[in-house]
Design an enzyme around this catalytic site. Structure first.
Site, PDB file in Angstrom:
ATOM      1  N   ASP A   1      -7.884  -4.622  -0.640  1.00  0.00           N
ATOM      2  CA  ASP A   1      -8.391  -5.143  -1.910  1.00  0.00           C
ATOM      3  C   ASP A   1      -8.260  -6.660  -1.996  1.00  0.00           C
ATOM      4  O   ASP A   1      -9.081  -7.324  -2.631  1.00  0.00           O
ATOM      5  CB  ASP A   1      -7.638  -4.491  -3.079  1.00  0.00           C
ATOM      6  CG  ASP A   1      -7.767  -2.985  -3.078  1.00  0.00           C
ATOM      7  OD1 ASP A   1      -8.903  -2.503  -3.002  1.00  0.00           O
ATOM      8  OD2 ASP A   1      -6.740  -2.292  -3.138  1.00  0.00           O
TER       9      ASP A   1
ATOM     10  N   HIS B   1       0.843  -1.198   0.000  1.00  0.00           N
ATOM     11  CA  HIS B   1       0.000   0.000   0.000  1.00  0.00           C
ATOM     12  C   HIS B   1       0.871   1.237   0.000  1.00  0.00           C
ATOM     13  O   HIS B   1       1.954   1.242   0.598  1.00  0.00           O
ATOM     14  CB  HIS B   1      -0.923   0.005   1.222  1.00  0.00           C
ATOM     15  CG  HIS B   1      -2.039   1.007   1.125  1.00  0.00           C
ATOM     16  ND1 HIS B   1      -1.884   2.331   1.480  1.00  0.00           N
ATOM     17  CD2 HIS B   1      -3.321   0.877   0.695  1.00  0.00           C
ATOM     18  CE1 HIS B   1      -3.028   2.965   1.273  1.00  0.00           C
ATOM     19  NE2 HIS B   1      -3.903   2.118   0.801  1.00  0.00           N
TER      20      HIS B   1
END
Length: 426
Positions: free
Chosen positions: A365, A308
């Site tokens: 995700d 991320h």
């Protein structure tokens, strides 16, 4: 150098320039370089704004190193497990968690505003049956400005809140209609007896005069996903909303720009990419081969759902969804084939030095894609789900920007590397 400023020395001339240091409530101190060009005649260069604070905000706080996320000071773990999406939405818009009476009134108002103008059906009809729902959604959100043109210039806080409630209430209906039209299916209108999240699933799945079963665990899971996506500081889509809002554009245009930014595979489309990649890997027997490809610096392949931009620890939203996914495994028909592949990839990534050293932990995700798949949400609707969750955050950011007296139109500078002035050829 004073304690509340930082000195920059131009090594070419020896000139010194002081810039104030601004202290936040929490997080890294910020150097105010608003006068940098005026004082030095130079620009700063920061690709992707990795070290640049573009605004002041009191909405959301992220500590990427500690893996922490808060809305208005409330930890995301508390909001996602003890409160509902409407609680979080009210908090983002009104700055405080609602009382039971306030929540009931808020829920009722959103129900009443959930219907869209019947003339908007002509807009949906204009798209081909195979149009992506995000394309329809983006256009329909922008089109709201034509149907509510009397509220584009909002002079009072009450008008602003009315606008905010209107957009949040209508997004699920527009989203469901977008999917139904993309598949050539009859649209299902909102049911005033159902709650916000349940109503969306109903409009997505039901058929006229038919019964559709919605399990409480399904509604709870989707509601949690909405809450986890409600805001995330100055990400790409939120920045797009703020940039457009800074031009004095109406909120429908600003939110539509957020939809467009969120459509990108590196942003809101990432969880769809996770599922498609798991399907491409095809078998647990192929996992090692794809892990090797991901570690090969000469191979463009990269594992979707890992790492991320902000979190250098475990994404706190991913932690919550991992627990939710494990809870749902037996209660919903999560594709065991894809789950086996995902579990093996996850196990390797959490123990392999290559991934650990680079902080490539599973992100939101990675887990949300599997959960949405278990909820029978079509893959092309994954980004739409993200939009539904993120809309309250976008609106809160839009309102906050408008409330700031010193708001300026967004206008970044550039590092020009083109040709010098050319002499026209005769």
């Amino acid at each position: 150098m004073a304690n509340n400023s930082i000195t920059v020395i131009d090594n070419r001339t020896g000139n010194k320039f002081d810039f104030p240091i601004v202290q936040p409530t929490i997080g890294p101190d910020v150097v105010d370089i608003s006068s940098f060009y005026k004082n030095t005649g130079m620009f700063t260069f920061d690709r992707g704004f990795t070290s640049t604070a573009s605004c002041r905000s009191n909405i959301t706080y992220i500590d990427g190193g500690a893996g922490k996320l808060m809305y208005r000071g409330y930890d995301i773990g508390y909001l996602a497990t003890k409160k509902t999406f409407l609680d979080a939405t009210y908090l983002l818009l009104h700055k405080e968690l609602p009382t039971k009476e306030q929540l009931d009134n808020f829920n009722l108002e959103l129900k009443k505003r959930s219907f869209i103008n019947e003339s908007m059906k002509k807009l949906f009809d204009a798209f081909p049956d195979n149009a992506h729902p995000m394309a329809i959604l983006s256009s329909a959100v922008a089109a709201l400005s034509a149907f509510y043109s009397d509220s584009l210039d909002m002079d009072t806080p009450e008008e602003v809140i009315e606008m905010a409630h209107r957009i949040i209430a209508k997004i699920p209906t527009i989203a469901a209609f977008s999917y139904r039209y993309s598949k050539g299916l009859p649209v299902i209108y909102p049911d005033l007896d159902k709650g916000f999240t349940e109503n969306f699933l109903y409009m997505l799945r039901a058929y006229p005069h038919g019964y559709v079963e919605l399990k409480p665990i399904e509604v709870e899971a989707l509601d949690t996903i909405f809450t986890l996506h409600a805001d995330h500081e100055q990400n790409a889509s939120t920045t797009a909303v703020r940039v457009v809002a800074s031009t004095q554009a109406h909120p429908y245009a600003a939110v539509s720009s957020g939809v467009g930014a969120l459509w990108g595979r590196a942003h809101g489309g990432a969880n769809e990419s996770v599922i498609r990649q798991l399907e491409m890997i095809g078998s647990v027997d192929n996992v090692d081969k794809f892990i090797a490809k991901a570690k090969d610096k000469n191979d463009p392949f990269r594992l979707m759902g890992f790492g991320h931009r902000v979190y250098k620890n475990f994404d706190p939203r991913a932690t919550i969804l991992k627990e939710l996914r494990d809870k749902l495994t037996d209660e919903l028909d999560i594709d065991s084939h894809l789950l086996e592949i995902a579990n093996k990839i996850e196990k390797i990534a959490l123990s392999d030095e290559y991934f650990v050293k680079r902080h490539l932990y599973p992100n939101i995700d990675f887990y949300s894609g599997l959960i949405l798949n278990a909820l029978r949400i079509p893959k092309e609707m994954f980004a739409v789900i993200f939009v539904m969750g993120r809309t309250p955050g976008w609106i809160a950011q839009w309102v906050e920007l408008k409330e700031q007296k010193d708001m300026k139109i967004a206008r970044p500078r550039q590092l020009y590397l083109g040709p010098l002035e050319r002499t026209p050829k005769s």
